[in-house]
Design a protein around this motif. Structure first.
Motif, PDB file in Angstrom:
ATOM      1  N   ILE A  17     -54.289 -27.344  24.495  1.00 53.49           N
ATOM      2  CA  ILE A  17     -55.165 -27.086  25.641  1.00 53.49           C
ATOM      3  C   ILE A  17     -55.248 -28.325  26.531  1.00 53.49           C
ATOM      4  O   ILE A  17     -55.168 -28.230  27.754  1.00 53.49           O
ATOM      5  N   ASP A  18     -55.366 -29.496  25.908  1.00 52.16           N
ATOM      6  CA  ASP A  18     -55.404 -30.748  26.686  1.00 52.16           C
ATOM      7  C   ASP A  18     -54.150 -30.884  27.535  1.00 52.16           C
ATOM      8  O   ASP A  18     -54.210 -31.195  28.721  1.00 52.16           O
ATOM      9  N   TRP A  19     -53.030 -30.628  26.883  1.00 52.86           N
ATOM     10  CA  TRP A  19     -51.757 -30.797  27.582  1.00 52.86           C
ATOM     11  C   TRP A  19     -51.651 -29.803  28.749  1.00 52.86           C
ATOM     12  O   TRP A  19     -51.343 -30.179  29.874  1.00 52.86           O
ATOM     13  N   LEU A  20     -51.962 -28.519  28.432  1.00 57.12           N
ATOM     14  CA  LEU A  20     -51.850 -27.481  29.468  1.00 57.12           C
ATOM     15  C   LEU A  20     -52.790 -27.750  30.635  1.00 57.12           C
ATOM     16  O   LEU A  20     -52.402 -27.654  31.799  1.00 57.12           O
ATOM     17  N   PRO A 186     -44.279 -10.279  33.061  1.00 50.62           N
ATOM     18  CA  PRO A 186     -43.090 -10.452  33.895  1.00 50.62           C
ATOM     19  C   PRO A 186     -41.907  -9.823  33.165  1.00 50.62           C
ATOM     20  O   PRO A 186     -41.948  -9.691  31.933  1.00 50.62           O
ATOM     21  N   GLU A 187     -40.863  -9.440  33.919  1.00 51.87           N
ATOM     22  CA  GLU A 187     -39.670  -8.827  33.300  1.00 51.87           C
ATOM     23  C   GLU A 187     -39.130  -9.683  32.161  1.00 51.87           C
ATOM     24  O   GLU A 187     -38.602  -9.157  31.181  1.00 51.87           O
ATOM     25  N   TRP A 188     -39.232 -11.010  32.304  1.00 50.56           N
ATOM     26  CA  TRP A 188     -38.598 -11.927  31.361  1.00 50.56           C
ATOM     27  C   TRP A 188     -39.443 -12.215  30.118  1.00 50.56           C
ATOM     28  O   TRP A 188     -39.020 -12.958  29.237  1.00 50.56           O
ATOM     29  N   ALA A 189     -40.629 -11.620  30.020  1.00 49.45           N
ATOM     30  CA  ALA A 189     -41.508 -11.955  28.888  1.00 49.45           C
ATOM     31  C   ALA A 189     -41.544 -10.818  27.865  1.00 49.45           C
ATOM     32  O   ALA A 189     -41.291  -9.664  28.186  1.00 49.45           O
ATOM     33  N   GLU A 190     -41.882 -11.182  26.643  1.00 47.32           N
ATOM     34  CA  GLU A 190     -41.992 -10.150  25.598  1.00 47.32           C
ATOM     35  C   GLU A 190     -43.288  -9.369  25.740  1.00 47.32           C
ATOM     36  O   GLU A 190     -44.307  -9.900  26.160  1.00 47.32           O
ATOM     37  N   THR A 191     -43.214  -8.093  25.332  1.00 45.48           N
ATOM     38  CA  THR A 191     -44.354  -7.194  25.489  1.00 45.48           C
ATOM     39  C   THR A 191     -45.463  -7.486  24.484  1.00 45.48           C
ATOM     40  O   THR A 191     -46.649  -7.446  24.817  1.00 45.48           O
ATOM     41  N   ALA A 220     -44.130 -19.756  26.411  1.00 48.87           N
ATOM     42  CA  ALA A 220     -42.897 -20.095  27.134  1.00 48.87           C
ATOM     43  C   ALA A 220     -42.411 -21.479  26.707  1.00 48.87           C
ATOM     44  O   ALA A 220     -43.219 -22.335  26.325  1.00 48.87           O
ATOM     45  N   GLU A 221     -41.102 -21.675  26.800  1.00 49.86           N
ATOM     46  CA  GLU A 221     -40.565 -22.992  26.473  1.00 49.86           C
ATOM     47  C   GLU A 221     -41.123 -24.033  27.433  1.00 49.86           C
ATOM     48  O   GLU A 221     -41.424 -25.152  27.059  1.00 49.86           O
ATOM     49  N   GLU A 224     -45.261 -24.665  32.376  1.00 49.88           N
ATOM     50  CA  GLU A 224     -45.464 -24.994  33.788  1.00 49.88           C
ATOM     51  C   GLU A 224     -44.519 -24.170  34.661  1.00 49.88           C
ATOM     52  O   GLU A 224     -44.907 -23.622  35.689  1.00 49.88           O
ATOM     53  N   GLU A 225     -43.280 -24.052  34.203  1.00 44.53           N
ATOM     54  CA  GLU A 225     -42.307 -23.256  34.948  1.00 44.53           C
ATOM     55  C   GLU A 225     -42.697 -21.774  34.928  1.00 44.53           C
ATOM     56  O   GLU A 225     -42.541 -21.067  35.923  1.00 44.53           O
ATOM     57  N   ALA A 226     -43.226 -21.319  33.783  1.00 42.92           N
ATOM     58  CA  ALA A 226     -43.657 -19.913  33.679  1.00 42.92           C
ATOM     59  C   ALA A 226     -44.756 -19.625  34.696  1.00 42.92           C
ATOM     60  O   ALA A 226     -44.727 -18.597  35.382  1.00 42.92           O
ATOM     61  N   VAL A 227     -45.709 -20.537  34.815  1.00 44.87           N
ATOM     62  CA  VAL A 227     -46.789 -20.358  35.804  1.00 44.87           C
ATOM     63  C   VAL A 227     -46.201 -20.306  37.213  1.00 44.87           C
ATOM     64  O   VAL A 227     -46.560 -19.451  38.028  1.00 44.87           O
ATOM     65  N   TYR A 228     -45.289 -21.221  37.477  1.00 44.86           N
ATOM     66  CA  TYR A 228     -44.667 -21.293  38.794  1.00 44.86           C
ATOM     67  C   TYR A 228     -43.960 -19.971  39.120  1.00 44.86           C
ATOM     68  O   TYR A 228     -44.116 -19.413  40.203  1.00 44.86           O
ATOM     69  N   ARG A 229     -43.218 -19.444  38.143  1.00 45.87           N
ATOM     70  CA  ARG A 229     -42.493 -18.186  38.373  1.00 45.87           C
ATOM     71  C   ARG A 229     -43.463 -17.027  38.611  1.00 45.87           C
ATOM     72  O   ARG A 229     -43.232 -16.168  39.463  1.00 45.87           O
ATOM     73  N   ILE A 230     -44.543 -17.003  37.846  1.00 48.60           N
ATOM     74  CA  ILE A 230     -45.524 -15.921  38.005  1.00 48.60           C
ATOM     75  C   ILE A 230     -46.172 -16.004  39.383  1.00 48.60           C
ATOM     76  O   ILE A 230     -46.326 -14.995  40.083  1.00 48.60           O
ATOM     77  N   LEU A 231     -46.519 -17.215  39.799  1.00 46.12           N
ATOM     78  CA  LEU A 231     -47.135 -17.372  41.136  1.00 46.12           C
ATOM     79  C   LEU A 231     -46.157 -16.950  42.235  1.00 46.12           C
ATOM     80  O   LEU A 231     -46.553 -16.319  43.217  1.00 46.12           O
TER      81      LEU A 231
END
Ligand code: C5P
Length: 237
Positions: A17-20, A186-191, A220-221, A224-231
């Motif tokens: 949580i701190d890191w995120l 997102p299409e790229w994420a698991e259900t 996500a690996e 930060e990139e996952a958030v960016y893609r979602i936005l």
């Protein structure tokens, strides 16, 4: 769109949580904390989040007798929660008591009253699961709309529902009633265990006020990139 994306911190790992929360500081406006994060962080997290520009959605899905839920909601409002939810199935009187308590707590603490939401039917339940678990005469969507109207009549600001139900809820409750939608993939994420889902773009197109995303970011690996893609997807809607 930053202010319409709520990241679900479904973890009790304080370091994660701190890191995120350090990494996403200028990218995300809202965090949703439930039992796990609250257990890891304690109530001291409220001033910290607020000083760092985050608003906090307390997702403890209260469901109890009116007196207890009123006190639960009052406690979280005093700490500075900006959004709080409860199961609409807890009933009209419970939701009314929660609203009165949030009004009082915010007034006493000189804070803005938190947004109050009723959880309709969990997005992990599909029509067959709904019939199995509730044995209702109504269909799932009908029940969602019924609970949304009940929440509105009791004085709540909105509901948590699937993006698939936005249209009938809007029709019944109007445009000012907030609709917060988990069940986002997102299409790229698991259900995973979600059943009534759409992509981030579709939820925005359908008119969600806020979308809630957890595992597609947390697992996500590169979160930060996952958030960016979602936005990006939300902005493209
Ligand atoms: O990981 P995922 O994106 O599925 O997380 C969704 C979040 O929204 C979880 O924290 C879950 O508890 C919450 N939620 C939900 N469905 C509801 C209400 C809340 O998935 N109807």
């Amino acid at each position: 769109m930053k202010d319409r994306l709520i990241v679900a911190l479904d973890t009790d790992d304080g370091e994660d949580i701190d890191w995120l929360s350090g990494t996403l500081m200028d990218t995300v406006g809202w965090f949703k904390i439930g039992f796990q994060a609250l257990n890891a962080l304690g109530n001291e997290c409220f001033p910290w989040f607020s000083q760092n520009g985050y608003r906090v959605f307390v997702d403890l899905k209260f469901h109890d007798i009116p007196n207890t839920v009123a006190r639960d909601v009052g406690t979280m409002a005093k700490h500075g929660a900006r959004m709080i939810n409860m199961h609409a199935a807890g009933g009209f009187e419970m939701m009314q008591a929660a609203r009165a308590s949030a009004d009082d707590a915010a007034y006493d603490a000189n804070l803005r009253r938190p947004v109050l939401l009723g959880v309709t039917i969990l997005t992990s339940i599909d029509e067959a699961g709904f019939q199995q678990n509730f044995g209702s005469e109504r269909g799932l969507t009908e029940q969602v709309v019924y609970l949304a109207q009940l929440a509105q009549a009791a004085g709540l600001d909105g509901v948590v529902a699937s993006p698939l139900e936005i249209e009938p809820i809007r029709k019944a409750c109007g445009n000012k009633f907030l609709i917060v939608t988990p069940g986002i993939r997102p299409e790229w994420a698991e259900t995973g265990d979600q059943r009534r889902m759409t992509t981030p773009a579709e939820a925005i197109e359908r008119g969600a006020d806020y979308i809630v995303v957890g595992r597609p970011i947390l697992d996500a690996e590169d979160p930060e990139e996952a958030v960016y893609r979602i936005l990006q997807e939300m902005r493209g809607a």
